[in-house]
Design an enzyme around this catalytic site. Sequence first.
Site, short mmCIF file in Angstrom:
data_model
loop_
_atom_site.label_atom_id
_atom_site.label_comp_id
_atom_site.label_asym_id
_atom_site.label_seq_id
_atom_site.Cartn_x
_atom_site.Cartn_y
_atom_site.Cartn_z
N ASP A 162 -5.86 4.87 -5.61
CA ASP A 162 -6.57 5.66 -4.60
C ASP A 162 -7.14 6.97 -5.19
O ASP A 162 -7.06 7.20 -6.40
CB ASP A 162 -5.61 5.94 -3.43
CG ASP A 162 -6.28 5.86 -2.07
OD1 ASP A 162 -7.47 6.20 -1.99
OD2 ASP A 162 -5.60 5.48 -1.09
N ASP A 221 0.84 -1.20 0.00
CA ASP A 221 0.00 0.00 0.00
C ASP A 221 0.88 1.26 0.00
O ASP A 221 2.05 1.22 -0.41
CB ASP A 221 -0.97 -0.07 1.19
CG ASP A 221 -2.31 0.60 0.90
OD1 ASP A 221 -2.35 1.84 0.82
OD2 ASP A 221 -3.33 -0.12 0.76
N ASP A 222 0.36 2.36 0.45
CA ASP A 222 1.03 3.66 0.39
C ASP A 222 2.37 3.64 1.16
O ASP A 222 2.58 2.79 2.00
CB ASP A 222 0.09 4.73 0.99
CG ASP A 222 0.38 6.13 0.44
OD1 ASP A 222 1.41 6.33 -0.23
OD2 ASP A 222 -0.46 7.02 0.70
N ARG A 224 -14.09 0.42 -4.76
CA ARG A 224 -14.54 0.64 -3.39
C ARG A 224 -15.87 1.37 -3.44
O ARG A 224 -16.07 2.28 -4.26
CB ARG A 224 -13.49 1.46 -2.65
CG ARG A 224 -12.27 0.60 -2.21
CD ARG A 224 -12.53 -0.06 -0.87
NE ARG A 224 -12.88 0.97 0.08
CZ ARG A 224 -12.00 1.81 0.62
NH1 ARG A 224 -10.71 1.68 0.35
NH2 ARG A 224 -12.40 2.76 1.44
N LYS A 253 -3.77 -1.06 -6.80
CA LYS A 253 -4.78 -0.37 -5.99
C LYS A 253 -4.60 1.11 -6.27
O LYS A 253 -3.52 1.67 -6.07
CB LYS A 253 -4.57 -0.67 -4.50
CG LYS A 253 -5.49 0.16 -3.60
CD LYS A 253 -5.30 -0.18 -2.12
CE LYS A 253 -6.12 0.78 -1.25
NZ LYS A 253 -5.98 0.48 0.19
N ASP A 308 -13.27 4.39 4.14
CA ASP A 308 -12.41 3.33 4.67
C ASP A 308 -13.02 2.63 5.88
O ASP A 308 -13.54 3.27 6.80
CB ASP A 308 -11.06 3.90 5.12
CG ASP A 308 -10.19 4.32 3.95
OD1 ASP A 308 -10.62 4.19 2.79
OD2 ASP A 308 -9.07 4.80 4.22
#
Length: 509
Positions: A154, A77-78, A210, A152, A214
């Site tokens: 964002d 992830d980030d 999504r 992924k 979150d």
Amino acid sequence: MARSIIGYLATIAALLDFEASAAGTASYNGLALTPQMGWDNWNAFGCDVDEELLLSTAQKMVDFGLRDLGYYYVILDDCWSDGRTSNGTLQANATKFPHGIPYVADQLHSIGLGFGMYSSAGKYTCAQYAASLGMEKQDAQTFADWGVDYLKYDNCYNEGQEGTALITYTRYKAMSDALNATGRPILYSMCNWGQDNPWNWAQTIANSWRMSGDVYDSFDRPDARCPCTTYECTLPGFHCSVMNILNKAAPVLNKAQPGAWNDLDMLEVGNSRMTDDEYKTHFSMWAIAKSPLIMGTDVTTMTAQTLSIYSNAAIIAINQDPLGIPALRVWQSPAQPQNETYSTDAYTAGEKSFWTGQLNGGDYVAAFVNSGPAPATLTATMNDIFIDLVTTGSNAPVPRLMQTWDVYDLWANRMSDASAQAIITGNMTMATNATSKSNATSTLPVQTYNATAMSYANGVTANDTALLGVKVSTIAPMGTLMAQVPSHGVVVYRLRSQGGGGMRKRDEL
Ligand SMILES: *[C@@H]1O[C@H](CO)[C@@H](O)[C@H](O)[C@H]1NC(C)=O
Ligand SMILES: *[C@@H]1O[C@H](CO)[C@@H](O)[C@H](O)[C@H]1NC(C)=O
Ligand SMILES: *[C@@H]1O[C@H](CO)[C@@H](O)[C@H](O)[C@H]1NC(C)=O
Ligand SMILES: *[C@@H]1O[C@H](CO)[C@@H](O)[C@H](O)[C@H]1NC(C)=O
Ligand SMILES: *[C@@H]1O[C@H](CO)[C@@H](O)[C@H](O)[C@H]1NC(C)=O
Ligand SMILES: *[C@@H]1O[C@H](CO)[C@@H](O)[C@H](O)[C@H]1NC(C)=O
Ligand SMILES: *[C@@H]1O[C@H](CO)[C@@H](O)[C@H](O)[C@H]1NC(C)=O
Ligand SMILES: *[C@@H]1O[C@H](CO)[C@@H](O)[C@H](O)[C@H]1NC(C)=O
Ligand SMILES: CC(=O)N[C@H]1CO[C@H](CO)[C@@H](O)[C@@H]1O
């Protein structure tokens, strides 16, 4: 006349299952024909990422049998980044990734896992590293060159490019096209928090989207930073509870199809702020909603209870069912009668709900959820279970209501804590299949499944007990289904007709 013919055709279509319509909805890029499974570091580690974390987690996923249950993608992830080189290419933080990103990808591939990467459709990622808005082609090529299998993507720092479906679609399509142009199959996971209703338009550009803000590690706690309680939401936010997301998802679940899924966000199972029943509910409902199943906990320190939830192959088999039909919420009611002294907010008062969905081969999934403060006995009628068949607008009889159905409890074969602990401490490997469930030199039973050796679809057809669970009752023709559901708990059943179910569906005509 025309009306009655249409009604008749609708009835035939309903009786013929949904194989025909599912076959007509191919994945836009051929990927994610069932919801993707894997692990992502964010929920447990946030920005604290490095090569060692990914590779040690990956090895445990193999050792614990999680890879062979289908958890394939290891997603970074980030916070992996160190901005761009002078020629504009993204580069990784060399302290965190001393051998570079391609090395990580190679290591994962060598043990049979896929590699997921992260960026944002904005100027910066959410942690303010360089992101890909306007740089889609170059960054997609970099990811492809690095051996990435999953992106992924964002929504932070999007410079106001939101507010209508077309604006958001265009922004996300740029990366979709760029990934496609690399020629490398890369699963594309849109993370735009449900803004501008991606369930209406993302099926032709992404493998999942999504649909909410979150998730966080809470079953039902309201949080001001996740203000919306319905899918219509201009401030998706974060700190959204399991029940908040499930209720937002219910009206849009039917927008999913093979290759294009509603993503209810990564799993919190194992992160310690929910009870075992709450984690079972979280895992079960994400699975039957056909959400991606992305583990979000520290695999290397997983407890036996956590492993036995993530390893419930009978629940995973519903998620990975080849028809790809999300369960439908048939009814929802307050957990207890409302009164002045009790909040009318469903998230604090609690609720009861019933969910059903068709599976491959004529089986059905049926689930009761009880988010109320006390255990409850819940019932569903045949009309509830086959709601779509009894509401086709025709007066034709519905044969399935007149059949006898076997009821299989999908949590009854949950691996024991002792077996899970033996796997964790390395004393036992998972059985290849349920019929070979005890280690030759051990008396500990292991109930799990190897989807690498045999697909979930074939395992169900073979009646593997790891996938069917335990038969607990039958429903007589026009009968009712009943379950004792603990507070904050779930009961999930697979229903199979004694008349052969879908296998003989043409006879019903
Ligand atoms: C790179 O990682 C190191 C070690 O975690 C950290 O101290 C440093 O701030 C990171 N650099 C950037 C640009 O984030
Ligand atoms: C940009 O620089 C990186 C390393 O600094 C190099 O690997 C890459 O090939 C360069 N890309 C282009 C397009 O020159
Ligand atoms: C690119 O898109 C085409 C058309 O949708 C599709 O057939 C192909 O599989 C895609 N290729 C990749 C690498 O995603
Ligand atoms: C109102 O709700 C409270 C909290 O559940 C309960 O204790 C009380 O008995 C209820 N009153 C009535 C009249 O149902
Ligand atoms: C399990 O393995 C550990 C370390 O390999 C060992 O210390 C322990 O005795 C074993 N337990 C059993 C029940 O065999
Ligand atoms: C499953 O277990 C049975 C009994 O041990 C064995 O005969 C069979 O080959 C196994 N299947 C697979 C796919 O390993
Ligand atoms: C699952 O099956 C594959 C292929 O037969 C095998 O290579 C792998 O070792 C098995 N995994 C486990 C945990 O037994
Ligand atoms: C699986 O069980 C069903 C009954 O539920 C039976 O009709 C079918 O023949 C079984 N299949 C196999 C391969 O044993
Ligand atoms: C706990 C236990 O008995 N483990 C055994 C399981 O089977 C393997 C392979 O036969 C043995 O090496 C383990 O010792």
